[in-house]
Enzyme design. Structure first.
Site, PDB file in Angstrom:
ATOM      1  N   ASN A  13      51.906  22.460  19.609  1.00 19.33           N
ATOM      2  CA  ASN A  13      51.717  21.996  20.844  1.00 19.33           C
ATOM      3  C   ASN A  13      52.883  20.728  20.999  1.00 19.33           C
ATOM      4  O   ASN A  13      52.859  19.869  20.214  1.00 19.33           O
ATOM      5  CB  ASN A  13      50.429  21.627  21.470  1.00 19.33           C
ATOM      6  CG  ASN A  13      50.526  20.962  22.819  1.00 19.33           C
ATOM      7  OD1 ASN A  13      51.198  20.377  23.377  1.00 19.33           O
ATOM      8  ND2 ASN A  13      49.273  21.587  23.339  1.00 19.33           N
ATOM      9  N   ARG A  24      62.220   7.399  27.532  1.00 24.84           N
ATOM     10  CA  ARG A  24      63.422   7.037  27.996  1.00 24.84           C
ATOM     11  C   ARG A  24      64.374   8.075  28.836  1.00 24.84           C
ATOM     12  O   ARG A  24      63.640   9.008  29.204  1.00 24.84           O
ATOM     13  CB  ARG A  24      63.990   6.688  26.632  1.00 24.84           C
ATOM     14  CG  ARG A  24      63.535   5.550  25.790  1.00 24.84           C
ATOM     15  CD  ARG A  24      64.016   4.106  26.361  1.00 24.84           C
ATOM     16  NE  ARG A  24      63.774   3.188  25.361  1.00 24.84           N
ATOM     17  CZ  ARG A  24      62.342   2.566  25.347  1.00 24.84           C
ATOM     18  NH1 ARG A  24      61.598   3.113  26.244  1.00 24.84           N
ATOM     19  NH2 ARG A  24      62.180   1.556  24.722  1.00 24.84           N
ATOM     20  N   HIS A  49      51.976  22.456  27.842  1.00 21.57           N
ATOM     21  CA  HIS A  49      50.976  22.315  29.054  1.00 21.57           C
ATOM     22  C   HIS A  49      51.820  21.515  30.224  1.00 21.57           C
ATOM     23  O   HIS A  49      51.447  20.288  30.235  1.00 21.57           O
ATOM     24  CB  HIS A  49      49.706  21.429  28.751  1.00 21.57           C
ATOM     25  CG  HIS A  49      48.635  21.500  29.576  1.00 21.57           C
ATOM     26  ND1 HIS A  49      47.277  21.151  29.278  1.00 21.57           N
ATOM     27  CD2 HIS A  49      48.713  21.566  30.951  1.00 21.57           C
ATOM     28  CE1 HIS A  49      46.501  21.203  30.570  1.00 21.57           C
ATOM     29  NE2 HIS A  49      47.443  21.140  31.418  1.00 21.57           N
ATOM     30  N   ARG A  51      52.019  19.809  33.192  1.00 24.16           N
ATOM     31  CA  ARG A  51      50.995  19.209  34.434  1.00 24.16           C
ATOM     32  C   ARG A  51      51.753  18.825  35.626  1.00 24.16           C
ATOM     33  O   ARG A  51      53.061  18.798  35.703  1.00 24.16           O
ATOM     34  CB  ARG A  51      50.407  17.820  33.630  1.00 24.16           C
ATOM     35  CG  ARG A  51      49.458  18.304  32.654  1.00 24.16           C
ATOM     36  CD  ARG A  51      48.764  16.891  32.108  1.00 24.16           C
ATOM     37  NE  ARG A  51      47.860  17.108  31.058  1.00 24.16           N
ATOM     38  CZ  ARG A  51      46.376  17.493  31.272  1.00 24.16           C
ATOM     39  NH1 ARG A  51      46.084  17.499  32.686  1.00 24.16           N
ATOM     40  NH2 ARG A  51      45.598  17.724  30.371  1.00 24.16           N
ATOM     41  N   GLU A  81      49.725  26.511  28.958  1.00 23.60           N
ATOM     42  CA  GLU A  81      48.416  26.100  29.187  1.00 23.60           C
ATOM     43  C   GLU A  81      48.335  25.386  30.800  1.00 23.60           C
ATOM     44  O   GLU A  81      49.329  24.875  31.018  1.00 23.60           O
ATOM     45  CB  GLU A  81      47.653  25.010  28.202  1.00 23.60           C
ATOM     46  CG  GLU A  81      47.640  25.697  27.085  1.00 23.60           C
ATOM     47  CD  GLU A  81      47.138  24.436  26.095  1.00 23.60           C
ATOM     48  OE1 GLU A  81      46.564  24.652  24.813  1.00 23.60           O
ATOM     49  OE2 GLU A  81      47.143  23.379  26.336  1.00 23.60           O
ATOM     50  N   THR A 111      43.085  14.164  29.773  1.00 28.25           N
ATOM     51  CA  THR A 111      43.408  15.214  28.985  1.00 28.25           C
ATOM     52  C   THR A 111      42.340  16.547  28.997  1.00 28.25           C
ATOM     53  O   THR A 111      41.600  16.103  29.872  1.00 28.25           O
ATOM     54  CB  THR A 111      43.576  14.579  27.247  1.00 28.25           C
ATOM     55  OG1 THR A 111      44.009  15.458  26.463  1.00 28.25           O
ATOM     56  CG2 THR A 111      42.193  14.123  27.111  1.00 28.25           C
ATOM     57  N   HIS A 207      42.341  20.971  20.206  1.00 34.34           N
ATOM     58  CA  HIS A 207      42.093  19.519  20.658  1.00 34.34           C
ATOM     59  C   HIS A 207      41.774  18.739  19.461  1.00 34.34           C
ATOM     60  O   HIS A 207      40.546  18.859  18.904  1.00 34.34           O
ATOM     61  CB  HIS A 207      40.984  19.326  21.736  1.00 34.34           C
ATOM     62  CG  HIS A 207      41.468  18.194  22.547  1.00 34.34           C
ATOM     63  ND1 HIS A 207      42.211  18.412  23.614  1.00 34.34           N
ATOM     64  CD2 HIS A 207      40.936  17.109  22.570  1.00 34.34           C
ATOM     65  CE1 HIS A 207      42.270  17.396  24.197  1.00 34.34           C
ATOM     66  NE2 HIS A 207      41.567  16.410  23.650  1.00 34.34           N
ATOM     67  N   GLY A 230      48.778  19.715  18.425  1.00 35.23           N
ATOM     68  CA  GLY A 230      49.849  18.946  18.779  1.00 35.23           C
ATOM     69  C   GLY A 230      49.662  17.431  18.682  1.00 35.23           C
ATOM     70  O   GLY A 230      50.592  16.715  17.730  1.00 35.23           O
ATOM     71  N   HIS A 231      48.702  16.793  18.918  1.00 35.12           N
ATOM     72  CA  HIS A 231      48.776  15.343  18.927  1.00 35.12           C
ATOM     73  C   HIS A 231      48.461  14.953  17.449  1.00 35.12           C
ATOM     74  O   HIS A 231      49.548  13.978  17.218  1.00 35.12           O
ATOM     75  CB  HIS A 231      47.317  14.722  19.881  1.00 35.12           C
ATOM     76  CG  HIS A 231      47.441  13.410  19.665  1.00 35.12           C
ATOM     77  ND1 HIS A 231      47.982  12.573  20.595  1.00 35.12           N
ATOM     78  CD2 HIS A 231      46.464  12.545  18.869  1.00 35.12           C
ATOM     79  CE1 HIS A 231      47.546  11.448  20.226  1.00 35.12           C
ATOM     80  NE2 HIS A 231      46.638  11.288  19.211  1.00 35.12           N
TER      81      HIS A 231
END
Length: 255
Positions: A13, A24, A49, A51, A81, A111, A207, A230-231
Site C-alpha cells: 500500500n 511538500r 486508497h 480518498r 480501495e 483511517t 491494517h 503500507g503504514h
C-alpha cells in the site's frame, strides 16, 4: 495428506509514501518510483486508497501506477480501495484493476477502522458489486473480524473479504501476543477467515500488520490470499530501506 497452500501475496500500500510526498510541492518521494522499488523487491501487487480529499493518493497517482503495472498485469495485481461513491466508481471504470476493495469509510474518516454492516448495507452493495464484476474486477469487502458477519458476504455477490486487523494489532501491541487479549484478537481474525474459507471466499487481511504480528495470522490461517500492508512497512523502511522492508514483509508472509 496435509493440505498445502500457496503463500499469501504481499500487496504494498503506497498511501503513506503519497502522504509524505504531499507535505511538500517537490514531487518527492515519487509514488511511482517507490511502486517500482516494491515490485522489484518482490511485491505481488500494489494497493492504493484514493480518498475524496486526496490527502495521500491522488487520482493522477492511480493513472500513473496503472501505467507502471500495465506490462505486468494480471500476474501483478492492482488493488484499488475506497467507498463506492460515484467518483470512485468512475475512476475504477477507467483503470479496470484486478481487485477492488470496498470500504464503508465516511469521507472524513481518519483511517479505515471498521467493516461493512451487511445486515444494514448488504442490499445496497449488491448492484455495486455486480457493476464492478461486469468490469472484470474481483470484488472484496472490508469486514470486521466477526465470524457471525462472514456468512452474509456471498449474498452480496462479492468474491471475498478483507479482514480488518487493526484491533488485533492493537491488542498485540498493548498486551502481547501471548496475553489473553492478544490470543482472543488473533482467534477472532482466524475464526472469521476460517468461515470465509469454508464458504469458498477469498480471504485477505490488512491494517497495522507488521513483522511481528503477521506471521501468527498466517500460521493460523495459511490459506490467506493477500495481505495489503503500507503504514508499518513504510515505517520499517526508515530502518531497513524500502526494498529491504518489502523483502522482510514478503518473508513474514511465507511462514
Amino acid at each position: 495428506m496435509e493440505k498445502r497452500y500457496t503463500m499469501a501475496r504481499l500487496s504494498v500500500n503506497l498511501n503513506k509514501v503519497a502522504l509524505l510526498r504531499n507535505s511538500r510541492h517537490t514531487g518527492s518521494p515519487n509514488v511511482v518510483e517507490f511502486g517500482r522499488i516494491a515490485l522489484e523487491a518482490g511485491a505481488k501487487g500494489l494497493t492504493v486508497h484514493p480518498r475524496p480529499d486526496e490527502r495521500h493518493i491522488r487520482r493522477t497517482d492511480v493513472h500513473d501506477l496503472a501505467a507502471l503495472l500495465a506490462p505486468l498485469r494480471p500476474a501483478i495485481e492492482f488493488n484499488i480501495e475506497g467507498r463506492p461513491t460515484a467518483d470512485f466508481l468512475d475512476l475504477v471504470a477507467e483503470i479496470r484493476p484486478e481487485q477492488v476493495t470496498l470500504v464503508p469509510d465516511a469521507p472524513q474518516a481518519f483511517t479505515s477502522d471498521s467493516g461493512w454492516n451487511l445486515s444494514a448495507e448488504g442490499e445496497t452493495l449488491k448492484p455495486v458489486v455486480q457493476r464492478l464484476k461486469q468490469q472484470g474486477a474481483r470484488v472484496i469487502l472490508f469486514m470486521d473480524p466477526d465470524a457471525a458477519q462472514t456468512p452474509a458476504v456471498p449474498a452480496t455477490g462479492a468474491d471475498g473479504f478483507e479482514i480488518y486487523t487493526g484491533a488485533y494489532a492493537e491488542a498485540v501491541r498493548l498486551h502481547g501476543l501471548d496475553s489473553e487479549a492478544g490470543q482472543a484478537a488473533l482467534q477472532a481474525v482466524v475464526g472469521a477467515a476460517q468461515v470465509g474459507q469454508r464458504l469458498g471466499l477469498m480471504v485477505n487481511i490488512g491494517h497495522d500488520l507488521d513483522l511481528l504480528n503477521t506471521p501468527p495470522l498466517i500460521a493460523g490461517a495459511p490459506f490467506i490470499h493477500e495481505a495489503s500492508i503500507g503504514h508499518e512497512l513504510t515505517g520499517d523502511a526508515l530502518r531497513y530501506g524500502f526494498a529491504e522492508a518489502v523483502r522482510r514483509y514478503g518473508a513474514a508472509l511465507a511462514v
